[in-house]
Design a protein around this motif. Structure first.
Motif, mmCIF file in Angstrom:
data_model
loop_
_atom_site.group_PDB
_atom_site.id
_atom_site.type_symbol
_atom_site.label_atom_id
_atom_site.label_comp_id
_atom_site.label_asym_id
_atom_site.label_seq_id
_atom_site.Cartn_x
_atom_site.Cartn_y
_atom_site.Cartn_z
ATOM 1 N N ILE A 112 -13.223 -24.104 17.546
ATOM 2 C CA ILE A 112 -13.040 -25.129 19.132
ATOM 3 C C ILE A 112 -12.934 -26.432 18.800
ATOM 4 C CG2 ILE A 112 -13.214 -22.707 20.021
ATOM 5 C CD1 ILE A 112 -15.616 -24.512 21.362
ATOM 6 N N ILE A 117 -11.261 -26.373 30.656
ATOM 7 C CA ILE A 117 -12.368 -26.264 30.657
ATOM 8 C C ILE A 117 -13.155 -25.146 29.346
ATOM 9 C CG2 ILE A 117 -14.916 -26.376 31.423
ATOM 10 C CD1 ILE A 117 -13.566 -28.362 33.341
ATOM 11 N N VAL A 118 -12.676 -24.088 30.100
ATOM 12 C CA VAL A 118 -13.169 -23.153 28.710
ATOM 13 C C VAL A 118 -12.508 -22.610 27.848
ATOM 14 C CG1 VAL A 118 -14.219 -21.227 31.291
ATOM 15 C CG2 VAL A 118 -11.482 -21.288 29.573
ATOM 16 N N SER A 119 -11.182 -23.537 27.001
ATOM 17 C CA SER A 119 -11.543 -23.531 26.055
ATOM 18 C C SER A 119 -11.901 -24.674 24.832
ATOM 19 C CB SER A 119 -9.812 -23.714 25.711
ATOM 20 O OG SER A 119 -9.682 -25.128 26.353
ATOM 21 N N SER A 120 -13.146 -25.583 26.177
ATOM 22 C CA SER A 120 -14.107 -26.502 25.093
ATOM 23 C C SER A 120 -15.382 -25.526 24.971
ATOM 24 C CB SER A 120 -14.293 -27.265 25.663
ATOM 25 O OG SER A 120 -13.244 -28.483 25.794
ATOM 26 N N VAL A 121 -15.934 -24.992 26.330
ATOM 27 C CA VAL A 121 -17.380 -24.467 26.419
ATOM 28 C C VAL A 121 -16.682 -22.777 26.946
ATOM 29 C CG1 VAL A 121 -18.157 -26.539 26.967
ATOM 30 C CG2 VAL A 121 -17.356 -25.595 29.254
ATOM 31 N N ARG A 122 -18.212 -22.123 26.675
ATOM 32 C CA ARG A 122 -18.287 -21.089 27.310
ATOM 33 C C ARG A 122 -18.907 -20.488 28.616
ATOM 34 N NH1 ARG A 122 -22.352 -19.692 23.731
ATOM 35 N NH2 ARG A 122 -23.059 -17.964 24.942
ATOM 36 N N ILE A 135 -11.814 -17.842 24.218
ATOM 37 C CA ILE A 135 -11.875 -17.624 25.587
ATOM 38 C C ILE A 135 -11.282 -15.982 25.835
ATOM 39 C CG2 ILE A 135 -11.036 -17.601 28.453
ATOM 40 C CD1 ILE A 135 -9.362 -20.174 26.952
ATOM 41 N N TYR A 169 -5.921 -27.283 23.463
ATOM 42 C CA TYR A 169 -5.127 -25.778 23.763
ATOM 43 C C TYR A 169 -4.431 -26.444 25.607
ATOM 44 C CZ TYR A 169 -4.951 -21.739 26.543
ATOM 45 O OH TYR A 169 -4.149 -20.540 27.910
ATOM 46 N N LEU A 219 -15.990 -33.216 26.328
ATOM 47 C CA LEU A 219 -16.121 -31.662 25.599
ATOM 48 C C LEU A 219 -15.908 -30.776 24.194
ATOM 49 C CD1 LEU A 219 -15.672 -30.019 29.283
ATOM 50 C CD2 LEU A 219 -18.146 -30.223 27.746
ATOM 51 N N LYS A 220 -14.152 -31.688 23.844
ATOM 52 C CA LYS A 220 -14.108 -31.315 22.793
ATOM 53 C C LYS A 220 -15.375 -31.719 21.521
ATOM 54 C CE LYS A 220 -10.882 -28.606 23.181
ATOM 55 N NZ LYS A 220 -10.775 -27.397 22.763
ATOM 56 N N LYS A 227 -22.828 -29.457 25.497
ATOM 57 C CA LYS A 227 -22.040 -29.071 26.193
ATOM 58 C C LYS A 227 -22.432 -28.932 27.984
ATOM 59 C CE LYS A 227 -18.889 -28.550 23.038
ATOM 60 N NZ LYS A 227 -17.726 -27.661 22.537
ATOM 61 N N ASN A 260 -7.856 -19.094 21.403
ATOM 62 C CA ASN A 260 -9.041 -20.381 21.969
ATOM 63 C C ASN A 260 -10.412 -19.228 22.127
ATOM 64 O OD1 ASN A 260 -8.129 -22.066 22.605
ATOM 65 N ND2 ASN A 260 -5.823 -21.433 23.354
ATOM 66 N N LEU A 287 -23.207 -32.176 29.409
ATOM 67 C CA LEU A 287 -22.943 -33.368 30.218
ATOM 68 C C LEU A 287 -21.812 -32.629 31.292
ATOM 69 C CD1 LEU A 287 -19.862 -33.536 27.029
ATOM 70 C CD2 LEU A 287 -20.294 -35.502 29.028
ATOM 71 N N ILE A 288 -22.143 -31.107 31.236
ATOM 72 C CA ILE A 288 -21.159 -30.502 32.520
ATOM 73 C C ILE A 288 -22.881 -30.521 33.404
ATOM 74 C CG2 ILE A 288 -21.033 -28.295 33.606
ATOM 75 C CD1 ILE A 288 -20.115 -28.144 31.477
ATOM 76 N N TYR A 305 -14.653 -37.323 29.944
ATOM 77 C CA TYR A 305 -15.122 -36.110 30.081
ATOM 78 C C TYR A 305 -15.043 -35.008 29.414
ATOM 79 C CZ TYR A 305 -17.009 -31.634 32.484
ATOM 80 O OH TYR A 305 -18.012 -30.333 32.965
ATOM 81 N N LEU A 306 -13.483 -34.250 29.437
ATOM 82 C CA LEU A 306 -12.265 -33.160 28.127
ATOM 83 C C LEU A 306 -12.814 -33.618 27.402
ATOM 84 C CD1 LEU A 306 -9.925 -32.100 30.950
ATOM 85 C CD2 LEU A 306 -12.054 -30.825 31.576
ATOM 86 N N GLN A 351 -24.226 -33.035 33.674
ATOM 87 C CA GLN A 351 -23.922 -34.571 34.504
ATOM 88 C C GLN A 351 -22.867 -34.521 35.316
ATOM 89 O OE1 GLN A 351 -23.515 -36.660 30.922
ATOM 90 N NE2 GLN A 351 -25.474 -38.079 31.042
ATOM 91 N N ARG A 352 -21.961 -34.329 34.925
ATOM 92 C CA ARG A 352 -20.726 -34.723 35.700
ATOM 93 C C ARG A 352 -20.866 -33.793 36.807
ATOM 94 N NH1 ARG A 352 -15.977 -32.945 37.932
ATOM 95 N NH2 ARG A 352 -16.460 -30.943 38.143
ATOM 96 N N GLU A 353 -20.947 -32.176 37.548
ATOM 97 C CA GLU A 353 -21.202 -31.714 38.610
ATOM 98 C C GLU A 353 -22.589 -32.939 39.190
ATOM 99 O OE1 GLU A 353 -19.794 -29.536 39.672
ATOM 100 O OE2 GLU A 353 -19.542 -28.968 37.741
ATOM 101 N N LEU A 403 -20.333 -23.268 31.126
ATOM 102 C CA LEU A 403 -19.269 -24.097 32.491
ATOM 103 C C LEU A 403 -20.059 -23.515 34.022
ATOM 104 C CD1 LEU A 403 -17.295 -25.727 33.622
ATOM 105 C CD2 LEU A 403 -16.120 -23.660 34.146
#
Lengths: 310, 441
Positions: A73, B211-216, A53, A78, A101-102, B3, A51, B6-7, A97-98, B9-11, B220
């Motif tokens: 990614i 989330i960290v599987s979508s963004v670094r 990470i 995942y 993010l993808k 991204k 992933n 987006l983060i 949101y999630l 915005q959410r926060e 975040l």
């Protein structure tokens, strides 16, 4: 078959702790690949490397034939073992949101999510807060979010934990469905029954090293100890059965029939075994006892445990 | 980048939509307005009139004590015991009994029925003293007090900048800078803690790995820091707007009560300032003089410099601290465990507040200098020094150090954060944090 995902000679350590040593795996395209191993073996580290990470200390990772890159990614879904959602956020808003993010657009994400929520019959949850949902319900939402961007590679870490049998079945069907549609799936679990049920291939990682890889059927055959179960109606009830071709492990007499568990000599042939048995009576049942993944797992892990290597 | 947006915005949206944010946003200005308006209001309400029966054995004060809006005097030619009896029966609120004690002392106890308040007592004391002074001046030197005042030679100590020849007594503005320093202090703690709590929430709810599987992780973290900063700025702006609106409304709605004369007079007049017409005029003149002084200060002091530095230290101080708070949040599993890591971060902040009066007394001293260079203390300390004039190179150096430290803090925090958010269970030690910093990506 083409390999959709490959990892070559991965090394990763955290300070003094070696998490992965020379681990290579090849995941065939459009298959379910089981990643097995005891707790702390290094599975999660490997999954995190896939992933992106974390990065490996050395070794190469190939995604669909190309070195793994950041853009990939968006093609990976995942579902981690340690998973959760923002408790105070509404379900629909959070799923949006999630998914965004993808890399999906807002309208596209909403369209797909609504369709899946409908399919899983949870559309009424859309405006509920996550904290109002049970754990199983949250897991369903997480599963949907994981697959929403049509990933080519899916990674499920203990996907069935927290599900009741009905929802487990629903999820299994969905995973097989995704495979049928072309997705490649990496599946990490301790539940060996589900491995036998849905995995095509597996790798077993123990103490940061890969100790086994291959097709589930072949591995199980390879680990068979030539043990057979035989149902026999003897001609003379009190006759003692013996032969140089096999050793009897268990004998059980039920209503005049005999149930035998025998181990055939190595390199012998089953027909010879039958020939040896036929004089004693009528053979009514004959089947090979193939070991389950559970037995293989325990056997291999214990063999590789240095405490057992005296 | 998309991204991170987006983060952010959410926060931002989840926090702004929270009930607590809305309540705080409305309550804050109400409290602030209350702090400004209430004293004025209360001062007006406290106009209960006390009547004192004066029994003057000396005969020096008869009909000489000036009355105020809250004090009336009735002179009685009767023994003190009789006056006290009638006060006990409700004839007055107390008895002022003036008697001579030896050659150099006048004793004047007040037998009170109801407490008449410190400022009233102080007024009585100073009035008696004034009357005595007057009598004495007349008797011994043959002049009245007014005559003395007109002949008095006044001393004025002024401050003039030797290089620019500009007048300057920045002490007036040190209050402003103190307020600015406090705002920075509170902002950093309030919203830095929000960043930390947000990180802990993501960790304990186990969403972080999704989330960290979508963004670094870095994206975040930065998204959260910037999002919370925008929440803070929003709240800050709304507070200012609402406070101005409330104060403005009240001032317009009750113009008489809150005319500047009245307000300043009520709030800043010395205890018991009488409201005889003559005095009223004097107070008005004082007020005008004060306004002139304020405008004069505005001319002399680099207000623009203060404003710009405030914005700078406000922003970068927050950014640096919130990066550290994010790192702390990532290293622990719950808020209770943050204590040991919070200490080294909060102590410099508290130190800069504790040292504030010392710094304002000695704004060019080595302590002030070093505290305004050390990035953890500079946001608050520098704000306190600026009204006294800080050499340009010191200001520039302090800002450069703060910017560099901000990048350093972000770099360090990102390293700890990246490892910390995926670590569960054991509480790490400082040694382990250092190990995390040295891990490869």
């Amino acid at each position: 078959m083409v390999n959709f995902f490959e990892a070559h000679n991965i090394y990763k350590s955290f300070a003094a702790h070696k998490a992965l040593q020379d681990v290579s795996i090849s995941v065939p395209e459009q298959s379910v690949y089981g990643l097995l191993g005891p707790n702390g073996a290094g599975k999660t580290t490997l999954i995190r490397i896939i992933n992106q990470i974390t990065a490996p200390d050395s070794g190469q990772v190939f995604f669909n034939g190309k070195p793994l890159q950041k853009e990939h990614i968006h093609q990976i879904g995942y579902l981690p073992e340690e998973r959760g959602l923002y408790k105070k956020m509404a379900v629909g808003e959070q799923a949006l949101y999630l998914t965004r993010l993808k890399g999906l657009s807002r309208s596209e994400a909403e369209k797909r999510l609504k369709a899946w929520f409908l399919k899983f019959d949870i559309l009424s949850w859309w405006n509920k807060k996550v904290e109002e949902l049970s754990k199983g319900m949250q897991q369903k939402v997480q599963f949907i979010v994981t697959i929403m961007h049509d990933p080519k590679l899916l990674i499920f870490d203990e996907p069935f934990s927290g599900f009741d049998p009905i929802n487990t079945q629903l999820l299994k069907d969905e995973i097989l469905n995704l495979r049928a549609k072309g997705a490649t799936i990496i599946f990490s679990t301790h539940n060996m029954a589900s491995v036998e049920e849905i995995c095509d291939d597996i790798a077993l990682i123990n103490r940061s090293k890969k100790i086994l890889e291959g097709k589930v059927d072949e591995i199980r055959k390879k680990f068979s100890d030539n043990i057979f179960e035989i149902d026999l109606t003897p001609e003379r009830p009190d006759a003692t059965i013996e032969s140089r071709a096999f050793t009897i492990l268990e004998t059980e007499r039920v209503n005049g029939d005999v149930k035998l568990k025998v181990q055939m000599n190595a390199n012998d042939h089953t027909n010879h075994l039958l020939q040896e048995l036929m004089p004693y009576g009528q053979v009514k049942g004959f089947r090979e006892m193939i070991p389950g993944m559970n037995d293989i797992f325990i056997k291999l892990v214990q063999e590789n445990n240095p405490a057992n290597l005296q | 980048m998309n991204k991170v947006w987006l983060i952010i915005q959410r926060e931002y949206l989840t926090r702004v939509k929270k009930k607590s944010f809305i309540i705080m946003t409305i309550l804050g200005p109400l409290l602030m307005a209350a702090v400004m308006i209430l004293p004025v209001y209360l001062a007006q309400q406290s106009d209960k009139v006390y009547t004192l029966t004066v029994v003057d054995e000396t005969g020096l004060f008869l009909n000489k004590i000036r009355e105020t809006s809250s004090l009336r005097f009735r002179y009685a030619d009767q023994p003190v015991a009789v006056a006290r009896d009638s006060a006990r029966n409700g004839a007055s609120d107390g008895v002022l009994y003036i008697m001579r004690e030896g050659v150099s002392k006048v004793n004047a106890p007040i037998f009170f029925e109801s407490q008449i308040g410190i400022s009233n007592i102080e007024y009585v004391r100073s009035e008696l003293q004034n009357i005595l002074d007057e009598i004495q001046l007349k008797a011994e030197f043959g002049i009245t007090k007014q005559e003395l005042e007109t002949r008095k030679i006044r001393v004025d100590v002024g401050l003039i900048d030797n290089q620019t020849d500009s007048e300057g007594n920045p002490l007036e503005l040190s209050i402003l800078s103190m307020v600015a320093g406090m705002i920075i202090y509170f902002f950093i703690f309030m919203f830095g803690a929000q960043v930390m709590r947000g990180v802990i929430e993501e960790k304990t709810s186990r969403i972080v790995e999704v989330i960290v599987s979508s963004v670094r992780p870095f994206q975040l973290m930065m998204g959260k820091i910037v999002g919370v900063a925008m929440v803070g700025l929003t709240q800050f702006m709304l507070w200012i707007v609402f406070t101005v609106m409330i104060v403005g409304f009240v001032t317009v709605a009750f113009p008489d009560s809150f005319s500047p004369d009245n307000t300043i007079q009520q709030q800043f007049s010395p205890p018991g300032a009488g409201l005889t017409p003559g005095q009223n005029m004097a107070v008005n003149q004082d007020t005008n003089a004060m306004m002139e002084a304020v405008y004069g200060v505005m001319d002399r002091i680099p207000v623009v410099t203060i404003l710009l530095s405030f914005l700078f230290y406000f922003l970068f101080g927050y950014l640096m601290y919130s990066a550290l708070f994010a790192a702390i949040g990532s290293a622990v599993d719950n808020e209770a465990d943050t204590q040991q890591f919070m200490l080294p971060v909060t102590i410099p902040m508290i130190l800069s507040i504790v040292m504030s009066s010392f710094i304002m007394n000695n704004p060019q001293g080595p302590v002030a200098f070093w505290l305004s260079m050390i990035p953890l203390t500079s946001p608050v300390t520098m704000m306190m020094r600026i009204p006294f004039g800080v050499p340009a190179w010191e200001l520039a150096l302090s800002m450069v150090i703060l910017i560099l430290s901000f990048f350093g803090a972000i770099w360090l925090a990102a390293k700890i954060y990246r490892t910390g958010i995926l670590m569960y269970g054991k509480k790490p030690t400082y040694k382990e944090l250092w190990k995390w910093v040295r891990y490869r990506g």
